[in-house]
Design a protein around this motif. Structure first.
Motif, PDB file in Angstrom:
ATOM      1  N   SER A 109       0.807  -1.222   0.000  1.00  0.00           N
ATOM      2  CA  SER A 109       0.000   0.000   0.000  1.00  0.00           C
ATOM      3  C   SER A 109       0.839   1.270   0.000  1.00  0.00           C
ATOM      4  O   SER A 109       0.325   2.351  -0.279  1.00  0.00           O
ATOM      5  N   LEU A 110       2.139   1.145   0.280  1.00  0.00           N
ATOM      6  CA  LEU A 110       2.974   2.320   0.498  1.00  0.00           C
ATOM      7  C   LEU A 110       3.011   3.257  -0.709  1.00  0.00           C
ATOM      8  O   LEU A 110       2.873   4.466  -0.564  1.00  0.00           O
ATOM      9  N   ALA A 111       3.209   2.710  -1.896  1.00  0.00           N
ATOM     10  CA  ALA A 111       3.285   3.552  -3.092  1.00  0.00           C
ATOM     11  C   ALA A 111       1.963   3.652  -3.824  1.00  0.00           C
ATOM     12  O   ALA A 111       1.739   4.600  -4.576  1.00  0.00           O
ATOM     13  N   ALA A 112       1.059   2.673  -3.583  1.00  0.00           N
ATOM     14  CA  ALA A 112      -0.137   2.571  -4.417  1.00  0.00           C
ATOM     15  C   ALA A 112      -1.422   3.054  -3.764  1.00  0.00           C
ATOM     16  O   ALA A 112      -2.357   3.448  -4.475  1.00  0.00           O
ATOM     17  N   HIS A 113      -1.502   3.048  -2.427  1.00  0.00           N
ATOM     18  CA  HIS A 113      -2.819   3.250  -1.808  1.00  0.00           C
ATOM     19  C   HIS A 113      -2.859   4.267  -0.676  1.00  0.00           C
ATOM     20  O   HIS A 113      -3.943   4.536  -0.159  1.00  0.00           O
ATOM     21  N   VAL A 114      -1.734   4.803  -0.254  1.00  0.00           N
ATOM     22  CA  VAL A 114      -1.764   5.824   0.795  1.00  0.00           C
ATOM     23  C   VAL A 114      -1.245   7.141   0.249  1.00  0.00           C
ATOM     24  O   VAL A 114      -0.640   7.194  -0.828  1.00  0.00           O
ATOM     25  N   ASP A 115      -1.472   8.209   0.996  1.00  0.00           N
ATOM     26  CA  ASP A 115      -1.115   9.542   0.511  1.00  0.00           C
ATOM     27  C   ASP A 115       0.316   9.922   0.898  1.00  0.00           C
ATOM     28  O   ASP A 115       1.013   9.197   1.618  1.00  0.00           O
ATOM     29  N   ASP A 116       0.729  11.085   0.418  1.00  0.00           N
ATOM     30  CA  ASP A 116       2.094  11.542   0.677  1.00  0.00           C
ATOM     31  C   ASP A 116       2.352  11.758   2.161  1.00  0.00           C
ATOM     32  O   ASP A 116       3.473  11.518   2.638  1.00  0.00           O
ATOM     33  N   ALA A 117       1.337  12.213   2.888  1.00  0.00           N
ATOM     34  CA  ALA A 117       1.517  12.417   4.326  1.00  0.00           C
ATOM     35  C   ALA A 117       1.824  11.103   5.033  1.00  0.00           C
ATOM     36  O   ALA A 117       2.630  11.064   5.970  1.00  0.00           O
ATOM     37  N   SER A 118       1.197  10.026   4.579  1.00  0.00           N
ATOM     38  CA  SER A 118       1.469   8.715   5.159  1.00  0.00           C
ATOM     39  C   SER A 118       2.900   8.282   4.868  1.00  0.00           C
ATOM     40  O   SER A 118       3.609   7.771   5.740  1.00  0.00           O
ATOM     41  N   ARG A 119       3.326   8.468   3.624  1.00  0.00           N
ATOM     42  CA  ARG A 119       4.702   8.118   3.272  1.00  0.00           C
ATOM     43  C   ARG A 119       5.702   8.951   4.065  1.00  0.00           C
ATOM     44  O   ARG A 119       6.730   8.441   4.534  1.00  0.00           O
ATOM     45  N   GLN A 120       5.399  10.227   4.235  1.00  0.00           N
ATOM     46  CA  GLN A 120       6.288  11.079   5.013  1.00  0.00           C
ATOM     47  C   GLN A 120       6.352  10.617   6.464  1.00  0.00           C
ATOM     48  O   GLN A 120       7.419  10.643   7.096  1.00  0.00           O
ATOM     49  N   SER A 121       5.233  10.157   7.002  1.00  0.00           N
ATOM     50  CA  SER A 121       5.216   9.678   8.393  1.00  0.00           C
ATOM     51  C   SER A 121       6.087   8.442   8.566  1.00  0.00           C
ATOM     52  O   SER A 121       6.701   8.243   9.624  1.00  0.00           O
ATOM     53  N   VAL A 122       6.165   7.598   7.529  1.00  0.00           N
ATOM     54  CA  VAL A 122       7.037   6.432   7.582  1.00  0.00           C
ATOM     55  C   VAL A 122       8.495   6.874   7.635  1.00  0.00           C
ATOM     56  O   VAL A 122       9.301   6.362   8.428  1.00  0.00           O
ATOM     57  N   ALA A 177      -8.014   9.767  14.841  1.00  0.00           N
ATOM     58  CA  ALA A 177      -6.624   9.504  14.456  1.00  0.00           C
ATOM     59  C   ALA A 177      -6.575   8.951  13.033  1.00  0.00           C
ATOM     60  O   ALA A 177      -7.310   8.016  12.701  1.00  0.00           O
ATOM     61  N   PRO A 178      -5.721   9.474  12.181  1.00  0.00           N
ATOM     62  CA  PRO A 178      -5.641   9.006  10.787  1.00  0.00           C
ATOM     63  C   PRO A 178      -4.773   7.750  10.678  1.00  0.00           C
ATOM     64  O   PRO A 178      -3.733   7.736  10.025  1.00  0.00           O
ATOM     65  N   ILE A 179      -5.225   6.682  11.322  1.00  0.00           N
ATOM     66  CA  ILE A 179      -4.527   5.400  11.243  1.00  0.00           C
ATOM     67  C   ILE A 179      -5.531   4.342  10.806  1.00  0.00           C
ATOM     68  O   ILE A 179      -6.707   4.411  11.147  1.00  0.00           O
ATOM     69  N   GLY A 180      -5.061   3.383  10.030  1.00  0.00           N
ATOM     70  CA  GLY A 180      -5.945   2.304   9.623  1.00  0.00           C
ATOM     71  C   GLY A 180      -5.934   2.080   8.126  1.00  0.00           C
ATOM     72  O   GLY A 180      -4.920   2.260   7.454  1.00  0.00           O
ATOM     73  N   HIS A 181      -7.103   1.722   7.597  1.00  0.00           N
ATOM     74  CA  HIS A 181      -7.199   1.262   6.216  1.00  0.00           C
ATOM     75  C   HIS A 181      -7.653   2.333   5.223  1.00  0.00           C
ATOM     76  O   HIS A 181      -8.017   2.008   4.094  1.00  0.00           O
ATOM     77  N   ALA A 182      -7.638   3.591   5.623  1.00  0.00           N
ATOM     78  CA  ALA A 182      -8.003   4.669   4.709  1.00  0.00           C
ATOM     79  C   ALA A 182      -6.755   5.157   3.961  1.00  0.00           C
ATOM     80  O   ALA A 182      -5.650   4.652   4.161  1.00  0.00           O
ATOM     81  N   ALA A 183      -6.933   6.167   3.120  1.00  0.00           N
ATOM     82  CA  ALA A 183      -5.824   6.665   2.310  1.00  0.00           C
ATOM     83  C   ALA A 183      -4.736   7.310   3.161  1.00  0.00           C
ATOM     84  O   ALA A 183      -3.575   7.355   2.745  1.00  0.00           O
ATOM     85  N   ARG A 184      -5.103   7.813   4.334  1.00  0.00           N
ATOM     86  CA  ARG A 184      -4.087   8.336   5.253  1.00  0.00           C
ATOM     87  C   ARG A 184      -3.914   7.336   6.390  1.00  0.00           C
ATOM     88  O   ARG A 184      -4.848   7.062   7.148  1.00  0.00           O
ATOM     89  N   ASN A 185      -2.731   6.779   6.488  1.00  0.00           N
ATOM     90  CA  ASN A 185      -2.405   5.793   7.515  1.00  0.00           C
ATOM     91  C   ASN A 185      -1.069   6.191   8.114  1.00  0.00           C
ATOM     92  O   ASN A 185      -0.002   5.758   7.681  1.00  0.00           O
ATOM     93  N   VAL A 186      -1.133   7.056   9.125  1.00  0.00           N
ATOM     94  CA  VAL A 186       0.065   7.635   9.717  1.00  0.00           C
ATOM     95  C   VAL A 186       0.816   6.577  10.530  1.00  0.00           C
ATOM     96  O   VAL A 186       0.221   5.840  11.328  1.00  0.00           O
ATOM     97  N   ALA A 187       2.102   6.511  10.315  1.00  0.00           N
ATOM     98  CA  ALA A 187       2.927   5.517  11.003  1.00  0.00           C
ATOM     99  C   ALA A 187       3.196   5.935  12.448  1.00  0.00           C
ATOM    100  O   ALA A 187       3.365   7.119  12.756  1.00  0.00           O
TER     101      ALA A 187
END
Length: 308
Positions: free
Chosen positions: A127-140, A261-271
């Motif tokens: 899901s990292l490149a295909a299903h979450v947003d940039d904010a999620s990737r940045q949180s990782v 909290a933006p965690i879980g199975h939505a487009a934003r999944n903050v690490a």
């Protein structure tokens, strides 16, 4: 932790991943300067699993015991990590980071007290490149480089508004419930517990929370924070919300309950990192630096070490 030169081992201990999505995730990791190696059995399939139990156990054991692997990245959730838990090594040959969410919650429960294990609840590689947003990737990236994450604004649902400090725990409700009563049951004492789920009807969420309560899993929790509940439907004639259900179930603990909290199975999944020191204040989840975690507001040394 500097990423350049680190090696990632990609494994699929649960459901069958989309290999195109995994390839996109690998390309992203390589653009971050990471070297990527893929488990020997990741392309196998057995029923609804990414290979037989033995194959998935073998890849997990490889990733956790090979001293050249720095980061173990779960390709997909689904179901199946539990079959691999009996084969977990007694100890790690060196510190390792494990990243995943959803069904990986069971793996995190089993490894929660393993010395040298750093467990990051964040996007699976598929899901990292295909299903979450940039904010999620940045949180990782923030989690991997030991930087302090920005605070998360929450919605207060119940309980006192006074500041609360604790260590983070939690994950997928259904998976946490499946661990209740086993040797891998979650330890939420002194924790701020983050919870999320997907495609569970309201009464099934009620059942899982009730099981977690009656098993003692939530005993000693300091607060609860609700994340995303994707496609968790209420009855058509419901005059209540999911939040109402959670407050009814969690209010007896006498601790604050928050949502949003933006965690879980939505487009934003903050690490976020298991055991990370945090505090709840002013309706925000605030991530603490190592220095802040060591002292409270009065300057008195305090411990957020998990209870054993």
């Amino acid at each position: 932790m500097h990423l350049k030169g680190k090696t990632v081992g990609v494994i699929a201990p649960a459901g069958v991943p989309d290999h195109d999505d995994v390839a996109r995730g690998i390309a992203l990791l390589e653009s971050w300067g990471l070297e990527v190696r893929v488990g020997a059995h990741i392309r196998e399939r057995f029923r609804y699993f990414a290979g037989t139990h033995d194959a998935r156990q073998a890849d997990l054991a490889w990733a956790l015991t090979d001293p050249s692997i720095d980061i173990v990245w779960i390709a997909r959730g689904g179901y199946g990590c539990v079959h691999c838990l009996p084969a977990l090594p007694q100890a790690l040959p060196r510190p390792k980071t494990v990243i995943g969410f959803s069904d990986a919650t069971s793996l995190f429960c089993a490894m929660q007290h393993m010395p040298g294990a750093r467990l990051i609840h964040g996007p699976s590689l598929g899901s990292l490149a295909a299903h979450v947003d940039d904010a999620s990737r940045q949180s990782v990236l923030i989690a991997l480089t030991d930087s302090v994450a920005p605070a998360i604004t929450l919605q207060h649902l119940h309980g006192a508004r006074a500041p609360v400090s604790g260590r983070l725990h939690g994950g997928n409700i259904t998976t946490l419930a499946s661990m209740a009563g086993t040797r891998w049951q979650a330890d939420c004492r002194d924790a701020i517990v983050l919870l999320e789920d997907i495609t569970e009807l309201a009464y099934r969420l009620d059942r899982s929370i009730t099981l977690l309560k009656e098993s003692g899993t939530f005993d000693g929790a300091r607060a609860f924070v609700l994340g995303e509940f994707v496609r968790c439907a209420l009855p058509a004639d419901a005059d209540y919300t999911l939040h109402d259900i959670f407050v009814d179930l969690l209010a007896p603990y006498g601790v604050p309950v928050f949502a949003g909290a933006p965690i879980g199975h939505a487009a934003r999944n903050v690490a976020w990192t298991y055991g990370a020191p945090v505090r709840l204040e002013h309706e925000q989840l605030v991530f603490e630096s190592a220095g802040e975690a060591a002292h409270d507001a009065s300057g008195t040394l305090r411990s957020l070490a998990p209870a054993r």
